[in-house]
Design a protein around this motif. Structure first.
Motif, PDB file in Angstrom:
ATOM      1  N   UNK A  25       0.845  -1.231   0.010  1.00  0.00           N
ATOM      2  CA  UNK A  25      -0.019   0.046  -0.096  1.00  0.00           C
ATOM      3  C   UNK A  25       0.842   1.477   0.062  1.00  0.00           C
ATOM      4  N   UNK A  26       1.743   1.404   0.873  1.00  0.00           N
ATOM      5  CA  UNK A  26       2.570   2.622   0.988  1.00  0.00           C
ATOM      6  C   UNK A  26       3.601   2.694  -0.252  1.00  0.00           C
ATOM      7  N   UNK A  27       3.950   1.437  -0.918  1.00  0.00           N
ATOM      8  CA  UNK A  27       4.720   1.480  -2.043  1.00  0.00           C
ATOM      9  C   UNK A  27       4.026   2.055  -3.017  1.00  0.00           C
ATOM     10  N   UNK A  31       4.767   5.343  -5.351  1.00  0.00           N
ATOM     11  CA  UNK A  31       5.104   5.493  -6.895  1.00  0.00           C
ATOM     12  C   UNK A  31       4.123   6.628  -7.308  1.00  0.00           C
ATOM     13  N   UNK A  32       2.950   6.622  -6.890  1.00  0.00           N
ATOM     14  CA  UNK A  32       1.935   7.474  -7.343  1.00  0.00           C
ATOM     15  C   UNK A  32       2.367   9.126  -7.255  1.00  0.00           C
ATOM     16  N   UNK A  33       3.046   9.352  -6.001  1.00  0.00           N
ATOM     17  CA  UNK A  33       3.628  10.623  -5.653  1.00  0.00           C
ATOM     18  C   UNK A  33       4.907  11.102  -6.604  1.00  0.00           C
ATOM     19  N   UNK A  34       5.629   9.895  -6.879  1.00  0.00           N
ATOM     20  CA  UNK A  34       6.756  10.146  -8.073  1.00  0.00           C
ATOM     21  C   UNK A  34       6.285  10.349  -9.163  1.00  0.00           C
ATOM     22  N   UNK A  35       5.166   9.907  -9.623  1.00  0.00           N
ATOM     23  CA  UNK A  35       4.840  10.120 -11.100  1.00  0.00           C
ATOM     24  C   UNK A  35       3.918  11.592 -10.963  1.00  0.00           C
ATOM     25  N   UNK A  36       3.281  11.822 -10.092  1.00  0.00           N
ATOM     26  CA  UNK A  36       2.370  13.237 -10.086  1.00  0.00           C
ATOM     27  C   UNK A  36       3.349  14.548  -9.983  1.00  0.00           C
ATOM     28  N   UNK A  54       6.841  10.209   4.928  1.00  0.00           N
ATOM     29  CA  UNK A  54       6.039   9.261   6.010  1.00  0.00           C
ATOM     30  C   UNK A  54       5.936   7.785   5.242  1.00  0.00           C
ATOM     31  N   UNK A  55       5.715   7.857   3.877  1.00  0.00           N
ATOM     32  CA  UNK A  55       5.278   6.625   3.298  1.00  0.00           C
ATOM     33  C   UNK A  55       6.632   5.449   3.393  1.00  0.00           C
ATOM     34  N   UNK A  98       9.980   1.244   5.095  1.00  0.00           N
ATOM     35  CA  UNK A  98      11.383   0.771   5.777  1.00  0.00           C
ATOM     36  C   UNK A  98      10.858  -0.195   6.883  1.00  0.00           C
ATOM     37  N   UNK A  99       9.972   0.428   7.705  1.00  0.00           N
ATOM     38  CA  UNK A  99       9.646  -0.416   8.827  1.00  0.00           C
ATOM     39  C   UNK A  99       8.999  -1.771   8.685  1.00  0.00           C
ATOM     40  N   UNK A 100       8.111  -1.597   7.526  1.00  0.00           N
ATOM     41  CA  UNK A 100       7.487  -3.185   7.214  1.00  0.00           C
ATOM     42  C   UNK A 100       8.524  -3.879   6.697  1.00  0.00           C
TER      43      UNK A 100
END
Length: 640
Positions: free
Chosen positions: A50-52, A56-61, A98-99, A104-106
């Motif tokens: 989910x956080x991945x 990825x969405x932020x990187x493209x936006x 945050x994502x 990294x935590x998971x």
């Protein structure tokens, strides 16, 4: 096994077959075998995915927002639009941070969970292997599998999970955005993509071979350190005075590991350099084509800037795909080496319907019966892994181990003392190892209390049988911990009583720390006799119905041996006992003596019966005492 050269030569590297090591390929299906381990953390995997996707969405936006800032804000001079879009980029940056933290935590939770699962499973599986496995396997190689290789396996999974989904999602979204903005520039950029994967494929195979060789050399070096850094190995090296050769051998091992590490770093850097050059060339192509389109076809400046930003986000994931391919290919070697251990089937397996050995009536000790038992030690192909043992220690191809025991039949009566005597290599120790089921007979049956031991649970059988060997092992721990290993719930009084019965309490109580004294590596802070008496105290603390003593008094002086014999006579009363003794004077009172020769029972009877028979036992007895009288006479002559 390490080997030094002849006169005038330096030490040589361990003689494992380099070609067989580097030429091995990762077995098909290795990655598929990882899936069940990963699925234990399915909810963590779901959160990671989910956080991945968010990342990825932020990187493209973000590049699309950059286009809007230029085309819809800066060029038409709309300050409010610029500020609003800039604020949106700031918010997305915080969300992305945050994502990435949650990712990294998971990822760490899943990776370390995998390490725990594999490490504990391998440890338990190794414990289930027969003794023959440990006589062949190098300890350092086993430790390397539990440490270095499993950590490498974690890195493979972490790379696969944290990068693959993110990379693929980013590629899809970025390419979609690029096609939306300018299909011409996108097609030109895609033409360069296949060039990225050609060096990755070549380098990946080379790195996989180097990784396997480095892991093998790490294991060899670990074995060398393990053997040289214990008391016995250090003493041998000091007594034979070979520090230069030892240091030379270690330097050659470490030097080869250094060279492999440097080569791996160079290959990894080669990929990075190739990716950097190709990214620069493609960026120049986009600027050139985009500039042409902007001049002639009216491509907006913001669109061109967004395309360049998207291009960097495109080739970043592509570069990650190439390096991820290399990382996964090399790190899967770790999984492969771990699964080599797990695929080794234990020769001593507990049957699904195994039952607990029932207690005998009136708490009487059970009898031990050997019924036409034959035994040969397992061959290398049954109990060993090539990369865990020295080449020089392997049996020749097709070698067939001879029978150690041949159709052996006898009964050790319940509550009685049965002594085993015979020359070295006759099979006495093998008999005692079959009773607690350290090995299984090749044919025939071993029974305890009338039950085939293969039908019993291993725990109940080994709780029934207590063993003291000629060279008893002590852990690098306190005396108390070593004693309680046999009976963790024993009280302080029971520990003291066992030590007193074994004639060791006076020595322990004289120590400054008493039972809390640390005995050192393998108990080397104690004398041989003290170690043996600690082992006897441990046996007495366990108080098993069946007792096996394999030269348990070999390290004791005459006075201590006499004291221990008196203690054992009391302690063994009512217990079924199998005792191996080379000094025949210690077994005169045995209820039954079995003379073992070449895996068969040559004679049986009491001490007096066998002496009267004038056979092999009588010859052995008289020879032993004749030698003793000769030594005593020689000593008396020297004193005069």
């Amino acid at each position: 096994m390490a080997k030094t050269g002849g006169p005038g030569t330096g030490p040589t590297l361990p003689r494992f077959d380099k070609n067989s090591v580097t030429g091995q390929q990762v077995k098909p299906g290795t990655l598929r075998r990882v899936v069940p381990y990963a699925m234990r953390y399915r909810w963590s995997l779901a959160m990671l995915l989910l956080v991945t996707v968010i990342d990825a969405g932020i990187a493209a936006t973000s590049p699309l927002l950059l286009k809007a800032i230029i085309d819809d804000g800066i060029i038409p001079r709309r300050l409010a639009t610029v500020l609003w879009l800039a604020g949106t980029i700031c918010v997305l940056a915080v969300v992305d941070a945050v994502a990435l933290y949650v990712q990294s935590w998971f990822s760490g939770r899943i990776g370390e969970g995998l390490v725990f699962d594999l490490r504990t499973k391998v440890f338990r599986h190794v414990q289930e292997q027969p003794l023959a496995f440990f006589t062949r396997a190098q300890t350092g190689s086993l430790v390397s599998r539990l440490n270095t290789d499993i950590v490498g396996a974690r890195q493979a999974l972490a790379t696969l999970l944290s990068q693959s989904v993110s990379t693929l999602m980013t590629l899809v979204l970025v390419l979609g955005s690029m096609f939306f903005l300018s299909w011409q520039i996108t097609v030109a950029a895609l033409v360069m993509i296949p060039i990225f994967f050609a060096p990755a494929k070549m380098v990946g195979r080379r790195l996989q071979r180097l990784t396997r060789e480095r892991m093998q050399l790490d294991a060899e070096m670990g074995s060398m350190m393990n053997e040289r850094f214990n008391v016995s190995g250090a003493m041998l090296a000091k007594l034979y005075g070979r520090p230069d050769q030892e240091s030379g051998l270690f330097e050659r091992l470490a030097g080869r590991i250094r060279d492999i590490t440097v080569l791996s770093a160079v290959y990894g850097r080669l990929l990075f350099i190739t990716a950097t050059v190709l990214t620069a060339l493609t960026t120049a192509l986009v600027y050139g084509l985009g500039g042409y389109l902007a001049v002639h076809d009216g491509l907006q400046i913001g669109t061109l800037a967004a395309m360049v930003a998207l291009l960097l986000r495109l080739y970043g994931p592509i570069n990650q795909l190439t390096t991820m391919q290399v990382n996964v290919m090399t790190a899967l070697v770790s999984f492969d080496r771990v699964f080599e251990i797990l695929d080794l089937k234990p020769l001593i397996a507990e049957r699904p319907d195994a039952r607990v050995l029932p207690a005998a009536e009136d708490e009487a000790a059970p009898e031990v019966e050997f019924d036409l038992v034959s035994f040969r030690y397992p061959g290398a192909d049954e109990v060993s892994i090539a990369s865990l043992e020295s080449v020089s220690a392997r049996a020749p191809e097709g070698a067939d181990n001879p029978l150690t025991l041949q159709e052996l039949s006898f009964v050790a009566p319940a509550g009685k003392l049965t002594a085993l005597v015979g020359s070295s290599g006759a099979g006495k120790t093998t008999i005692t190892q079959l009773v607690p089921r350290l090995y299984d007979p090749t044919s025939g049956t071993v029974r305890v209390g009338g039950h085939d031991i293969r039908d019993l649970t291993l725990q109940s059988l080994r709780e029934t049988v207590g063993v003291v060997t000629q060279d008893s092992h002590l852990f690098h721990d306190t005396l108390r911990a070593n004693l309680l290993y046999a009976h963790p719930d024993a009280t302080e009084r029971e520990v003291i009583e066992a030590c007193t019965a074994a004639r060791i309490w006076d020595s322990i109580s004289a120590l400054p720390d008493g039972l809390d004294t640390v005995v050192g590596d393998r108990g080397y802070r104690l004398s041989g006799g003290e170690k043996q008496r600690i082992a006897l105290a441990r046996l007495l603390l366990k108080a098993p119905p069946i007792v096996v003593l394999d030269e348990a008094t070999a390290h004791l002086d005459s006075e201590s041996e006499a004291a221990i014999q008196r203690a054992l006579k009391t302690a063994l009363a009512g217990r079924t006992s199998l005792v191996i003794a080379h000094r025949l004077s210690t077994i005169r009172d045995a209820d039954q003596i079995l003379v073992i020769d070449a895996g068969r029972i040559r004679e049986r009877g009491t001490h007096d019966e066998l002496l009267a028979a004038g056979g092999f036992y009588a010859d052995l007895y008289h020879t032993q005492f004749a030698q003793k009288d000769s030594v005593d006479a020689e000593l008396r002559s020297e004193v005069r």
